[in-house]
Design a protein around this motif. Structure first.
Motif, PDB file in Angstrom:
ATOM      1  N   UNK A 202       3.957  31.587 -55.153  1.00 58.49           N
ATOM      2  CA  UNK A 202       4.373  30.841 -53.965  1.00 58.49           C
ATOM      3  C   UNK A 202       4.798  29.421 -54.323  1.00 58.49           C
ATOM      4  N   UNK A 203       4.171  28.860 -55.355  1.00 60.92           N
ATOM      5  CA  UNK A 203       4.541  27.514 -55.788  1.00 60.92           C
ATOM      6  C   UNK A 203       5.951  27.481 -56.361  1.00 60.92           C
ATOM      7  N   UNK A 204       6.414  28.591 -56.911  1.00 59.83           N
ATOM      8  CA  UNK A 204       7.749  28.639 -57.525  1.00 59.83           C
ATOM      9  C   UNK A 204       8.860  28.912 -56.505  1.00 59.83           C
ATOM     10  N   UNK A 205       8.513  29.241 -55.266  1.00 57.24           N
ATOM     11  CA  UNK A 205       9.532  29.607 -54.286  1.00 57.24           C
ATOM     12  C   UNK A 205      10.482  28.463 -53.925  1.00 57.24           C
ATOM     13  N   UNK A 206       9.987  27.271 -53.609  1.00 59.17           N
ATOM     14  CA  UNK A 206      10.940  26.206 -53.252  1.00 59.17           C
ATOM     15  C   UNK A 206      11.691  25.700 -54.469  1.00 59.17           C
ATOM     16  N   UNK A 207      12.893  25.174 -54.290  1.00 57.76           N
ATOM     17  CA  UNK A 207      13.648  24.623 -55.413  1.00 57.76           C
ATOM     18  C   UNK A 207      12.901  23.512 -56.151  1.00 57.76           C
ATOM     19  N   UNK A 238      11.175  21.003 -40.896  1.00 59.85           N
ATOM     20  CA  UNK A 238      10.599  21.923 -41.874  1.00 59.85           C
ATOM     21  C   UNK A 238      10.359  21.196 -43.196  1.00 59.85           C
ATOM     22  N   UNK A 239       9.115  20.841 -43.426  1.00 60.11           N
ATOM     23  CA  UNK A 239       8.724  20.069 -44.604  1.00 60.11           C
ATOM     24  C   UNK A 239       8.173  21.042 -45.651  1.00 60.11           C
ATOM     25  N   UNK A 240       9.103  21.553 -46.481  1.00 59.14           N
ATOM     26  CA  UNK A 240       8.688  22.667 -47.351  1.00 59.14           C
ATOM     27  C   UNK A 240       9.353  22.660 -48.732  1.00 59.14           C
ATOM     28  N   UNK A 241       9.969  21.564 -49.122  1.00 59.42           N
ATOM     29  CA  UNK A 241      10.571  21.511 -50.454  1.00 59.42           C
ATOM     30  C   UNK A 241      11.826  22.338 -50.612  1.00 59.42           C
ATOM     31  N   UNK A 242      12.399  22.802 -49.490  1.00 61.95           N
ATOM     32  CA  UNK A 242      13.641  23.572 -49.549  1.00 61.95           C
ATOM     33  C   UNK A 242      13.454  25.070 -49.590  1.00 61.95           C
ATOM     34  N   UNK A 243      12.243  25.545 -49.225  1.00 58.99           N
ATOM     35  CA  UNK A 243      11.958  26.981 -49.335  1.00 58.99           C
ATOM     36  C   UNK A 243      12.761  27.797 -48.330  1.00 58.99           C
ATOM     37  N   UNK A 244      13.042  27.231 -47.128  1.00 60.56           N
ATOM     38  CA  UNK A 244      13.894  27.893 -46.147  1.00 60.56           C
ATOM     39  C   UNK A 244      14.793  26.856 -45.505  1.00 60.56           C
TER      40      UNK A 244
END
Length: 244
Positions: A202-207, A238-244
């Motif tokens: 899951x940690x690798x999902x966002x850019x 959406x504060x997620x590092x670019x995951x969606x």
């Protein structure tokens, strides 16, 4: 000198809520640390704020109990003179495939995440001073649609919809209303029950290739609560590092 601004943060004793409370205090807010059962943890947050020269009190409230929430707002007004920012960070998570869902778990999620958000937002709409800010908490999983999160994202989808309506209802008072939707964030709630492989995946999902931290989310909330963030209104951030 202008009067000190005051923030009420529910779920403020741990995780993202704790980071929000301490971050807002560091920005100069007087803070009410709302908690349901973790009195000692809430006291630790208050001590951290006051030790750093800030002002804070703890207030116990089940967010779904309208009388308890009203009493928490009363305490904020009595101690600090008014309320400028309300952040509803209290929440509940329960995972299950929809086919196997225990309806008691669904009702518990509904009570905390939907009713609790409505009760807190209703009180905030009545009490936040003109020019203030109301922030609810959703989740980026509403967009990811991960298996076993059906009941949870249903509750947070309701939070998002209600938030956007409330923003329109407060026209004329210069009050902003937004939802912040974190992605996977390294909190006790998120990490509980997940093995190391799952966490790494899951940690690798966002850019940006890492989990969020409570401080990442707190900085977004602090921005929305600041004059610099006041042109953002009626949005889901959406504060997620670019995951969606």
């Amino acid at each position: 000198m202008s009067a000190q601004r005051v923030a009420v943060v529910t779920g403020g004793s741990r995780g993202i809520g704790r980071a929000i409370a301490t971050t807002l205090a560091a920005r100069g807010f007087a803070v009410v640390v709302g908690y349901q059962g973790a009195a000692s943890a809430a006291a630790e947050v208050v001590d951290a704020v006051t030790s750093a020269g800030g002002r804070a009190i703890a207030a116990q409230a089940d967010v779904a109990d309208e009388n308890a929430v009203a009493a928490m707002f009363d305490a904020a007004e009595k101690e600090f003179g008014g309320i400028d920012v309300v952040v509803n960070s209290a929440g509940r998570l329960s995972l299950s495939p929809i086919a196997d869902l225990d309806l008691d778990d669904l009702d518990a999620l509904h009570r905390t995440n939907i009713r609790g958000t409505f009760v807190t937002a209703r009180e905030a709409a009545r009490r936040v001073r003109d020019g203030g800010t109301i922030i609810t908490m959703s989740t980026s999983i509403v967009g990811l649609q991960l298996p076993t999160y059906g009941a949870y994202v249903a509750s947070k989808g309701a939070v998002e919809a209600m938030t956007l309506v409330l923003a329109r209802e407060l026209r004329g008072r210069q009050i902003t209303v937004n939802a912040v939707a974190p992605g996977p964030t390294a909190t006790e709630l998120f990490l509980d029950g997940k093995d190391e492989t799952t966490v790494e995946r899951m940690a690798k999902q966002p850019p940006l290739e890492r989990l969020g931290t409570p401080e990442d989310i707190a900085e977004v909330v602090a921005f929305l609560a600041s004059p610099a963030g006041h042109w953002i209104n009626g949005q889901v951030v959406r504060a997620n590092g670019g995951i969606v």
